[in-house]
Design a protein around this motif. Structure first.
Motif: not given
Length: 164
Positions: A94-97, A100-103
Motif C-alpha cells: 500500500k505504501m508503494v502504491h 506512485f500516486a504521489f509521483f
C-alpha cells in the motif's frame, strides 16, 4: 530542447514524458574520468542486511553484533536491507502504491512540496540544490522527515494514513 521548455519542467518524470524531448539535456549528462576507481561487482559486495530480530532480541551478544553491522552499513553504504521486520507485506504494498500516486500528481500539486531549503521537513524535486549542482541525477525524489515531529504530504489522499 529549448531552455524555456527545460525551465517549465520540474521533474524527471515530466521531462521523460515530454513530447518535446529529443535528447537527454546536458544538465543530466556527465563524462567519466579515466582516473575514477572501477565500480565493484555487486556480487562481490552485496547490500548489507540488518536483522531486525537481532536488534531487539534480549541476547546482548547478538544485539551488539547487529548494532555493529547496522553502524557499518550506515557508514559504508548509507542504506541497508532490513530482514525479519514486523511490517506486513500488505502495508508495504500500500505504501508503494501511495508513493506512485504521489509521483503521478500534477506538477502543480507536487510543487507544493518543492522546498527551497534542504532542511524542509517535506521536499520533492530532482536535485537537492538544482541551482548549484553541476550534474543532475535522472530521478525524482520525495524526502520526509518524520522525527522528532511527524510530517506528511496531504496529497494524494490517504498518503498520511500509510506513514503513521
Amino acid at each position: 530542447m529549448a531552455s524555456t521548455v527545460r525551465n517549465r519542467i520540474t521533474s524527471v518524470k515530466s521531462l521523460a514524458e515530454s513530447p518535446e524531448l529529443t535528447s537527454i539535456p546536458p544538465s543530466y549528462t556527465f563524462t567519466t574520468n579515466p582516473d575514477d576507481e572501477e565500480v565493484v561487482d555487486p556480487d562481490d559486495d552485496p547490500i548489507p542486511i540488518v536483522d531486525y530480530f537481532l536488534l531487539v532480541s534480549g541476547i546482548p551478544d547478538q544485539r551488539s553484533k547487529a548494532i555493529h553491522e547496522l553502524r557499518k552499513a550506515c557508514e559504508e553504504w548509507g542504506f541497508f536491507i532490513v530482514d525479519h521486520h514486523t511490517v506486513p507485506n500488505s502495508l508495504m504494498e500500500k505504501m508503494v502504491h501511495q508513493v506512485f500516486a504521489f509521483f503521478n500528481l500534477t506538477e502543480e500539486e507536487k510543487q507544493e512540496y518543492a522546498g527551497k531549503n534542504p532542511t524542509d521537513p517535506i521536499k520533492t524535486g530532482t536535485s537537492y540544490n538544482a541551482s548549484m549542482d553541476k550534474v543532475l541525477f535522472w530521478r525524482d525524489f520525495l524526502k520526509i522527515f518524520v522525527h522528532p515531529e511527524f510530517h506528511s504530504p496531504q496529497k494524494p489522499p490517504g498518503f498520511r494514513f500509510f506513514l503513521i
